[in-house]
Motif scaffolding. Structure first.
Motif, mmCIF file in Angstrom:
data_model
loop_
_atom_site.group_PDB
_atom_site.id
_atom_site.type_symbol
_atom_site.label_atom_id
_atom_site.label_comp_id
_atom_site.label_asym_id
_atom_site.label_seq_id
_atom_site.Cartn_x
_atom_site.Cartn_y
_atom_site.Cartn_z
ATOM 1 N N MET A 40 0.838 -1.206 0.000
ATOM 2 C CA MET A 40 0.000 0.000 0.000
ATOM 3 C C MET A 40 0.872 1.255 0.000
ATOM 4 S SD MET A 40 -2.673 1.271 2.904
ATOM 5 C CE MET A 40 -4.139 0.315 2.563
ATOM 6 N N THR A 41 0.374 2.306 -0.638
ATOM 7 C CA THR A 41 1.074 3.609 -0.600
ATOM 8 C C THR A 41 1.302 4.006 0.854
ATOM 9 O OG1 THR A 41 -0.640 4.135 -2.217
ATOM 10 C CG2 THR A 41 0.992 5.863 -1.760
ATOM 11 N N ARG A 42 2.401 4.691 1.090
ATOM 12 C CA ARG A 42 2.678 5.139 2.458
ATOM 13 C C ARG A 42 1.569 6.076 2.960
ATOM 14 N NH1 ARG A 42 6.613 8.620 4.679
ATOM 15 N NH2 ARG A 42 6.986 9.518 2.629
ATOM 16 N N ILE A 43 1.211 5.909 4.232
ATOM 17 C CA ILE A 43 0.163 6.770 4.798
ATOM 18 C C ILE A 43 0.861 7.981 5.423
ATOM 19 C CG2 ILE A 43 -1.808 6.872 6.395
ATOM 20 C CD1 ILE A 43 -2.140 4.737 4.257
ATOM 21 N N ARG A 44 0.656 9.146 4.805
ATOM 22 C CA ARG A 44 1.377 10.350 5.258
ATOM 23 C C ARG A 44 0.494 11.316 6.040
ATOM 24 N NH1 ARG A 44 3.423 14.024 1.661
ATOM 25 N NH2 ARG A 44 1.491 13.865 0.474
ATOM 26 N N LYS A 45 -0.808 11.231 5.763
ATOM 27 C CA LYS A 45 -1.693 12.256 6.339
ATOM 28 C C LYS A 45 -2.725 11.629 7.257
ATOM 29 C CE LYS A 45 -1.267 15.243 2.318
ATOM 30 N NZ LYS A 45 -1.985 15.989 1.266
ATOM 31 N N ALA A 46 -3.097 12.366 8.299
ATOM 32 C CA ALA A 46 -4.147 11.883 9.195
ATOM 33 C C ALA A 46 -5.149 13.000 9.445
ATOM 34 C CB ALA A 46 -3.561 11.425 10.516
ATOM 35 N N ILE A 47 -6.420 12.594 9.522
ATOM 36 C CA ILE A 47 -7.506 13.534 9.848
ATOM 37 C C ILE A 47 -7.904 13.330 11.316
ATOM 38 C CG2 ILE A 47 -9.883 14.216 9.339
ATOM 39 C CD1 ILE A 47 -9.603 13.129 6.558
ATOM 40 N N PHE A 48 -8.106 14.428 12.029
ATOM 41 C CA PHE A 48 -8.611 14.399 13.397
ATOM 42 C C PHE A 48 -9.901 15.226 13.441
ATOM 43 C CE2 PHE A 48 -4.045 14.156 13.281
ATOM 44 C CZ PHE A 48 -3.744 13.107 14.131
ATOM 45 N N PRO A 49 -11.068 14.571 13.511
ATOM 46 C CA PRO A 49 -12.305 15.355 13.576
ATOM 47 C C PRO A 49 -12.495 15.879 15.005
ATOM 48 C CG PRO A 49 -12.725 13.015 13.079
ATOM 49 C CD PRO A 49 -11.311 13.123 13.516
ATOM 50 N N VAL A 50 -12.430 17.194 15.179
ATOM 51 C CA VAL A 50 -12.506 17.779 16.525
ATOM 52 C C VAL A 50 -13.576 18.878 16.603
ATOM 53 C CG1 VAL A 50 -10.156 17.207 17.226
ATOM 54 C CG2 VAL A 50 -10.532 19.305 15.954
ATOM 55 N N ALA A 51 -14.660 18.685 15.831
ATOM 56 C CA ALA A 51 -15.686 19.729 15.801
ATOM 57 C C ALA A 51 -16.834 19.457 16.771
ATOM 58 C CB ALA A 51 -16.230 19.885 14.383
ATOM 59 N N GLY A 52 -16.869 18.255 17.380
ATOM 60 C CA GLY A 52 -18.016 17.857 18.217
ATOM 61 C C GLY A 52 -18.239 18.807 19.391
ATOM 62 N N LEU A 53 -19.492 18.879 19.854
ATOM 63 C CA LEU A 53 -19.850 19.842 20.900
ATOM 64 C C LEU A 53 -19.441 19.393 22.302
ATOM 65 C CD1 LEU A 53 -23.426 20.899 19.742
ATOM 66 C CD2 LEU A 53 -21.296 22.208 19.564
ATOM 67 N N GLY A 54 -19.290 18.100 22.506
ATOM 68 C CA GLY A 54 -18.866 17.612 23.821
ATOM 69 C C GLY A 54 -19.925 17.769 24.890
ATOM 70 N N THR A 55 -21.186 17.611 24.508
ATOM 71 C CA THR A 55 -22.268 17.852 25.481
ATOM 72 C C THR A 55 -22.236 16.861 26.648
ATOM 73 O OG1 THR A 55 -23.674 16.566 24.001
ATOM 74 C CG2 THR A 55 -23.930 18.946 23.918
ATOM 75 N N ARG A 56 -21.611 15.689 26.429
ATOM 76 C CA ARG A 56 -21.583 14.703 27.518
ATOM 77 C C ARG A 56 -20.682 15.147 28.669
ATOM 78 N NH1 ARG A 56 -20.907 8.806 24.989
ATOM 79 N NH2 ARG A 56 -19.745 9.877 23.355
ATOM 80 N N PHE A 57 -19.875 16.189 28.432
ATOM 81 C CA PHE A 57 -18.962 16.641 29.489
ATOM 82 C C PHE A 57 -19.278 18.042 30.003
ATOM 83 C CE2 PHE A 57 -16.460 12.984 28.470
ATOM 84 C CZ PHE A 57 -15.902 12.671 29.702
ATOM 85 N N LEU A 58 -20.521 18.508 29.749
ATOM 86 C CA LEU A 58 -20.905 19.806 30.315
ATOM 87 C C LEU A 58 -20.974 19.698 31.833
ATOM 88 C CD1 LEU A 58 -23.654 20.904 27.772
ATOM 89 C CD2 LEU A 58 -21.482 22.053 28.226
ATOM 90 N N PRO A 59 -20.611 20.700 32.604
ATOM 91 C CA PRO A 59 -20.214 22.025 32.155
ATOM 92 C C PRO A 59 -18.727 22.162 31.807
ATOM 93 C CG PRO A 59 -20.339 22.024 34.527
ATOM 94 C CD PRO A 59 -20.727 20.641 34.076
ATOM 95 N N ALA A 60 -17.933 21.077 31.949
ATOM 96 C CA ALA A 60 -16.489 21.210 31.704
ATOM 97 C C ALA A 60 -16.210 21.739 30.297
ATOM 98 C CB ALA A 60 -15.797 19.875 31.910
ATOM 99 N N THR A 61 -17.088 21.380 29.355
ATOM 100 C CA THR A 61 -16.816 21.713 27.953
ATOM 101 C C THR A 61 -17.622 22.917 27.455
ATOM 102 O OG1 THR A 61 -18.427 20.019 27.415
ATOM 103 C CG2 THR A 61 -16.115 19.380 27.298
ATOM 104 N N LYS A 62 -18.112 23.715 28.406
ATOM 105 C CA LYS A 62 -18.900 24.889 28.004
ATOM 106 C C LYS A 62 -18.004 25.874 27.240
ATOM 107 C CE LYS A 62 -21.692 28.532 29.996
ATOM 108 N NZ LYS A 62 -21.853 29.288 31.233
#
Ligand code: G1P
Length: 293
Positions: free
Chosen positions: A1-23
């Motif tokens: 397989m071609t070398r894997i050079r890039k990685a995606i990190f999806p970090v847009a989530g609201l984090g409602t399960r950790f409110l109020p820490a994530t307010k």
């Protein structure tokens, strides 16, 4: 397989399960011991040889971008105070200039949509996807094990890390069906997002680490909303599986679902117990607490 050079990190989530820490603070910045969750996951990607780190962020996530940049005032103060160890720590974690990219998911339309938002930054090459809610505790991490497995698979292989979960928890994950074994991996016969226990093809859940071919972007472009009214990555993978092989890898190591409070708390204990500077005292404290409660 071609070398894997890039990685995606999806970090847009609201984090409602950790409110109020994530307010006012992104959930990805919650620390496991003394490193933010996102830093642990970036560490794993770096260890696997990833060279370019693509973050799909959202409003109120700017601090993640700051975390992966220099902090001149802090550095100046540390120099003044001759805190060389702290300066070394900061410079070790600093990405090389030009190796991070940030783009925004403008509306919360689901994981599939978040991945699609990174299409221009990935271009036409296979890439890794790491969900920062999930930590895998293993000396080599999970992604490096997947890249090893990829070496023995077809050039156009897609690979998903999986692990066993109790049947009464399969409804919380994507779940795969198991086909033929191929080296350390197996071919995936089916993928279902958040199935009822009765409909689940196995008890192997998708664990938040993927190696995907760029054709997934073409599928995501047209993908309709699925479970929970969101554009699901799993649905797009099902469509891509008609033309490309998908493999599962049962990785070595322990995973923590840090999107849940128990996963987050146990990750802190488990990572703490692996730190020589903290483990003896932490172990003694835990024993004392457990005896008292
Ligand atoms: C996502 C994926 C799911 C996977 C899970 C792992 O779900 O859609 O297939 O099993 O991550 O954490 P989410 O946790 O975002 O609902």
């Amino acid at each position: 397989m071609t070398r894997i050079r890039k990685a995606i990190f999806p970090v847009a989530g609201l984090g409602t399960r950790f409110l109020p820490a994530t307010k006012a603070m992104p959930k990805e910045m919650l620390p496991v011991v003394d490193r933010p969750l996102i830093q642990h996951v970036v560490d794993e990607a770096r260890q696997a040889g990833i060279e370019h780190f693509i973050f799909v962020t959202g409003r109120s996530k700017a601090v993640i971008e700051d975390h992966f940049d220099r902090q001149f005032e802090l550095e100046a103060t540390l120099v003044e105070r001759k805190k060389q160890a702290d300066l070394d720590l900061l410079s070790q974690d600093l990405p090389e200039p030009g190796t991070t990219s940030f783009t925004r998911q403008q509306s919360p339309l689901g994981l599939g949509h978040a991945v699609w938002c990174a299409r221009e930054l990935v271009g036409h090459e296979p890439f890794a996807l790491l969900l920062p809610d999930v930590l895998v505790q293993h000396p080599r991490g999970c992604l490096a094990q997947m890249i090893d497995a990829a070496a023995n698979l077809d050039a156009k292989a897609n690979i998903i890390a999986v692990e066993e979960v109790p049947m009464d928890r399969v409804h919380m994950y994507g779940v795969v069906g198991v086909g033929e074994t191929k080296g350390k991996a197996f071919s995936i016969t089916k993928m279902v997002e958040k199935p009822k226990a009765a409909d689940a093809p196995s008890n192997l859940s998708i664990t938040g680490r993927y190696i995907l071919q760029p054709e997934i972007f073409d599928v995501l472009e047209k993908q309709a909303a699925g479970a929970g009214g969101e554009i699901q990555l799993t649905d797009a993978m099902v469509a891509l599986a008609k033309t490309q092989p998908f493999y599962g890898l049962k990785f070595d190591g322990r995973s923590f679902d840090c999107g849940s409070k128990i996963g987050f708390l146990t990750a802190n204990v488990s990572y703490g117990l692996e730190r020589p500077d903290l483990a003896p005292e932490l172990r003694a404290e835990l024993k004392r607490m457990l005896a008292e409660k």
